[in-house]
Design a protein around this motif. Structure first.
Motif, PDB file in Angstrom:
ATOM      1  N   SER A  46       0.866  -1.185   0.000  1.00 29.50           N
ATOM      2  CA  SER A  46       0.000   0.000   0.000  1.00 29.50           C
ATOM      3  C   SER A  46       0.899   1.230   0.000  1.00 29.50           C
ATOM      4  O   SER A  46       1.635   1.469   0.946  1.00 29.50           O
ATOM      5  N   PHE A  47       0.845   1.987  -1.096  1.00 29.67           N
ATOM      6  CA  PHE A  47       1.693   3.166  -1.218  1.00 29.67           C
ATOM      7  C   PHE A  47       1.020   4.185  -2.126  1.00 29.67           C
ATOM      8  O   PHE A  47       0.027   3.883  -2.787  1.00 29.67           O
ATOM      9  N   LYS A  48       1.546   5.388  -2.147  1.00 30.69           N
ATOM     10  CA  LYS A  48       0.949   6.473  -2.914  1.00 30.69           C
ATOM     11  C   LYS A  48       1.668   6.658  -4.252  1.00 30.69           C
ATOM     12  O   LYS A  48       2.885   6.699  -4.309  1.00 30.69           O
ATOM     13  N   GLU A  49       0.889   6.787  -5.322  1.00 30.28           N
ATOM     14  CA  GLU A  49       1.383   7.249  -6.617  1.00 30.28           C
ATOM     15  C   GLU A  49       0.660   8.550  -6.885  1.00 30.28           C
ATOM     16  O   GLU A  49      -0.497   8.553  -7.290  1.00 30.28           O
ATOM     17  N   GLY A  50       1.344   9.661  -6.613  1.00 27.75           N
ATOM     18  CA  GLY A  50       0.658  10.952  -6.627  1.00 27.75           C
ATOM     19  C   GLY A  50      -0.301  10.986  -5.456  1.00 27.75           C
ATOM     20  O   GLY A  50       0.082  10.769  -4.314  1.00 27.75           O
ATOM     21  N   ASP A  51      -1.571  11.240  -5.737  1.00 27.85           N
ATOM     22  CA  ASP A  51      -2.591  11.259  -4.685  1.00 27.85           C
ATOM     23  C   ASP A  51      -3.349   9.938  -4.585  1.00 27.85           C
ATOM     24  O   ASP A  51      -4.238   9.790  -3.755  1.00 27.85           O
ATOM     25  N   LYS A  52      -2.997   8.984  -5.428  1.00 29.07           N
ATOM     26  CA  LYS A  52      -3.739   7.728  -5.484  1.00 29.07           C
ATOM     27  C   LYS A  52      -3.067   6.648  -4.635  1.00 29.07           C
ATOM     28  O   LYS A  52      -1.862   6.429  -4.725  1.00 29.07           O
ATOM     29  N   LEU A  53      -3.863   5.970  -3.814  1.00 27.80           N
ATOM     30  CA  LEU A  53      -3.382   4.849  -3.015  1.00 27.80           C
ATOM     31  C   LEU A  53      -3.422   3.589  -3.871  1.00 27.80           C
ATOM     32  O   LEU A  53      -4.464   3.220  -4.405  1.00 27.80           O
ATOM     33  N   VAL A  54      -2.280   2.920  -4.012  1.00 26.37           N
ATOM     34  CA  VAL A  54      -2.188   1.722  -4.848  1.00 26.37           C
ATOM     35  C   VAL A  54      -1.399   0.648  -4.096  1.00 26.37           C
ATOM     36  O   VAL A  54      -0.921   0.869  -2.987  1.00 26.37           O
ATOM     37  N   GLY A  55      -1.245  -0.509  -4.723  1.00 22.02           N
ATOM     38  CA  GLY A  55      -0.470  -1.588  -4.125  1.00 22.02           C
ATOM     39  C   GLY A  55      -1.190  -2.916  -4.221  1.00 22.02           C
ATOM     40  O   GLY A  55      -2.388  -2.972  -4.529  1.00 22.02           O
ATOM     41  N   TYR A  56      -0.466  -3.992  -3.975  1.00 26.85           N
ATOM     42  CA  TYR A  56      -1.041  -5.338  -4.076  1.00 26.85           C
ATOM     43  C   TYR A  56      -2.225  -5.513  -3.126  1.00 26.85           C
ATOM     44  O   TYR A  56      -3.325  -5.890  -3.542  1.00 26.85           O
ATOM     45  N   ASP A  57      -2.013  -5.224  -1.842  1.00 27.44           N
ATOM     46  CA  ASP A  57      -3.083  -5.396  -0.855  1.00 27.44           C
ATOM     47  C   ASP A  57      -4.268  -4.467  -1.147  1.00 27.44           C
ATOM     48  O   ASP A  57      -5.429  -4.847  -0.962  1.00 27.44           O
ATOM     49  N   VAL A  58      -3.947  -3.259  -1.599  1.00 32.57           N
ATOM     50  CA  VAL A  58      -4.996  -2.277  -1.909  1.00 32.57           C
ATOM     51  C   VAL A  58      -5.870  -2.780  -3.058  1.00 32.57           C
ATOM     52  O   VAL A  58      -7.105  -2.732  -2.977  1.00 32.57           O
ATOM     53  N   GLU A  59      -5.246  -3.280  -4.120  1.00 34.99           N
ATOM     54  CA  GLU A  59      -6.023  -3.734  -5.281  1.00 34.99           C
ATOM     55  C   GLU A  59      -6.852  -4.975  -4.955  1.00 34.99           C
ATOM     56  O   GLU A  59      -7.980  -5.115  -5.428  1.00 34.99           O
ATOM     57  N   VAL A  60      -6.293  -5.875  -4.145  1.00 31.12           N
ATOM     58  CA  VAL A  60      -7.051  -7.067  -3.761  1.00 31.12           C
ATOM     59  C   VAL A  60      -8.266  -6.657  -2.931  1.00 31.12           C
ATOM     60  O   VAL A  60      -9.392  -7.119  -3.168  1.00 31.12           O
ATOM     61  N   LEU A  61      -8.049  -5.775  -1.966  1.00 31.22           N
ATOM     62  CA  LEU A  61      -9.152  -5.295  -1.118  1.00 31.22           C
ATOM     63  C   LEU A  61     -10.227  -4.618  -1.938  1.00 31.22           C
ATOM     64  O   LEU A  61     -11.424  -4.879  -1.774  1.00 31.22           O
ATOM     65  N   GLU A  62      -9.811  -3.734  -2.851  1.00 33.96           N
ATOM     66  CA  GLU A  62     -10.787  -2.980  -3.631  1.00 33.96           C
ATOM     67  C   GLU A  62     -11.541  -3.878  -4.616  1.00 33.96           C
ATOM     68  O   GLU A  62     -12.716  -3.628  -4.910  1.00 33.96           O
ATOM     69  N   ALA A  63     -10.900  -4.934  -5.103  1.00 36.17           N
ATOM     70  CA  ALA A  63     -11.589  -5.885  -5.988  1.00 36.17           C
ATOM     71  C   ALA A  63     -12.677  -6.621  -5.220  1.00 36.17           C
ATOM     72  O   ALA A  63     -13.800  -6.797  -5.706  1.00 36.17           O
ATOM     73  N   VAL A  64     -12.351  -7.039  -3.997  1.00 35.36           N
ATOM     74  CA  VAL A  64     -13.332  -7.724  -3.151  1.00 35.36           C
ATOM     75  C   VAL A  64     -14.485  -6.790  -2.806  1.00 35.36           C
ATOM     76  O   VAL A  64     -15.659  -7.151  -2.922  1.00 35.36           O
ATOM     77  N   ALA A  65     -14.135  -5.571  -2.375  1.00 27.75           N
ATOM     78  CA  ALA A  65     -15.153  -4.598  -1.969  1.00 27.75           C
ATOM     79  C   ALA A  65     -16.091  -4.248  -3.128  1.00 27.75           C
ATOM     80  O   ALA A  65     -17.312  -4.142  -2.957  1.00 27.75           O
ATOM     81  N   LYS A  66     -15.521  -4.080  -4.313  1.00 25.85           N
ATOM     82  CA  LYS A  66     -16.331  -3.755  -5.488  1.00 25.85           C
ATOM     83  C   LYS A  66     -17.333  -4.861  -5.791  1.00 25.85           C
ATOM     84  O   LYS A  66     -18.515  -4.598  -6.046  1.00 25.85           O
ATOM     85  N   ASN A  67     -16.865  -6.103  -5.740  1.00 23.76           N
ATOM     86  CA  ASN A  67     -17.751  -7.235  -6.027  1.00 23.76           C
ATOM     87  C   ASN A  67     -18.858  -7.371  -4.988  1.00 23.76           C
ATOM     88  O   ASN A  67     -19.942  -7.876  -5.288  1.00 23.76           O
ATOM     89  N   LEU A  68     -18.575  -6.906  -3.758  1.00 27.37           N
ATOM     90  CA  LEU A  68     -19.565  -7.001  -2.683  1.00 27.37           C
ATOM     91  C   LEU A  68     -20.429  -5.746  -2.580  1.00 27.37           C
ATOM     92  O   LEU A  68     -21.348  -5.703  -1.767  1.00 27.37           O
ATOM     93  N   GLY A  69     -20.117  -4.732  -3.375  1.00 20.90           N
ATOM     94  CA  GLY A  69     -20.927  -3.512  -3.379  1.00 20.90           C
ATOM     95  C   GLY A  69     -20.606  -2.529  -2.274  1.00 20.90           C
ATOM     96  O   GLY A  69     -21.453  -1.718  -1.896  1.00 20.90           O
ATOM     97  N   TYR A  70     -19.367  -2.572  -1.750  1.00 21.75           N
ATOM     98  CA  TYR A  70     -18.969  -1.653  -0.690  1.00 21.75           C
ATOM     99  C   TYR A  70     -18.188  -0.469  -1.242  1.00 21.75           C
ATOM    100  O   TYR A  70     -17.375  -0.619  -2.155  1.00 21.75           O
TER     101      TYR A  70
END
Length: 259
Positions: A46-70
């Motif tokens: 989890s790290f910043k690229e400009g103002d955007k939070l990115v990273g392996y754990d971040v993308e996995v979390l956001e993929a799960v959250a998106k599929n669950l509607g969070y």
């Protein structure tokens, strides 16, 4: 006067209902909210690229959250602070390379693993005196406060022959080794390799990993936490089956860290 007091009580009551809803996984607009913590300084998790939070754990979390509607609401702070906020109920989970340990399992419930890490030591590339773990005796190494790497290293160094200095951020711990203020730096082997490659850092790994740990999302031992745990496990299996986990892993690590 009575009417004004009555209206004031009604408004206050309505505000309490809204605040309670916001703190219970739902925003004032009716969206399902997932409160997630990360350091924002942990490459490649989890790290910043400009103002955007990115990273392996971040993308996995956001993929799960998106599929669950969070909708994800991120909180960024140091690692020990993240675990404290999770325990206090201020966060729903943490997406920041959280290793599953016996101590943590007493406090949290963990999802199925989404990566595996090995604890390893790195020293300056021009250091010819430390070539094995035994060469660390009498030396000083740095680590991140509250990380599982600290516990793993102390379990290995049972006689306390190596001095361990802890820092609140990974950047601080790593820079101490790069500048030669300490003799080495301990972290996950895959993370070290990714950091060294990206930043062309003057570091090299020493010896074999001290231990290996599963990495998972932690949840509170509450009714809501149990619900989220089941939802996450279902979605993580889907991401594993359709190749998404492997794809994200190779994007950030260049290899498969999911097994």
């Amino acid at each position: 006067m009575i009417m004004k007091k009555f209206l004031g009580i009604m408004i206050a009551g309505m505000l309490l209902v809204v605040l309670a809803a916001c703190g219970n996984g739902t925003s004032s607009s009716g969206e399902k909210v997932l409160r997630v913590g990360a350091t924002g300084q942990s490459f490649p998790n989890s790290f910043k690229e400009g103002d955007k939070l990115v990273g392996y754990d971040v993308e996995v979390l956001e993929a799960v959250a998106k599929n669950l509607g969070y909708k994800v609401e991120w909180t960024l702070t140091d690692f020990s602070g993240l675990m404290g906020q999770l325990e206090a109920g201020k966060l729903d989970t943490v997406a920041n390379n959280v290793a599953v340990t016996d101590e943590r399992k007493k406090v949290y419930n963990f999802t199925d693993k989404y990566s595996v890490l090995g604890t390893q030591v790195a020293v300056r590339a021009d250091n010819n005196q430390i070539n094995t773990l035994d060469d660390l005796k009498g030396k000083t190494i740095s680590a991140v406060l509250g990380s599982n790497n600290v516990k793993n290293f102390k379990a290995w160094d049972t006689k306390g022959e190596v001095t361990l200095k802890t820092y609140e951020t990974r950047e601080s711990a790593m820079n101490e080794a790069i500048t030669g203020k300490v003799d080495g730096y301990i972290n996950a082997s895959t993370t070290l390799l990714a950091e060294i490659a990206k930043g062309k850092l003057p570091l090299k790994l020493v010896g074999d990993p001290i231990s290996h740990d599963d990495v998972s999302f932690p949840f509170a031992r509450t009714e809501q936490g149990e619900k989220l745990l089941k939802e996450f496990n279902t979605e993580l299996q889907k991401l594993r089956d359709d190749g998404t986990l492997l794809k994200i892993s190779k994007k950030y690590y260049g290899e498969d860290v999911t097994q």
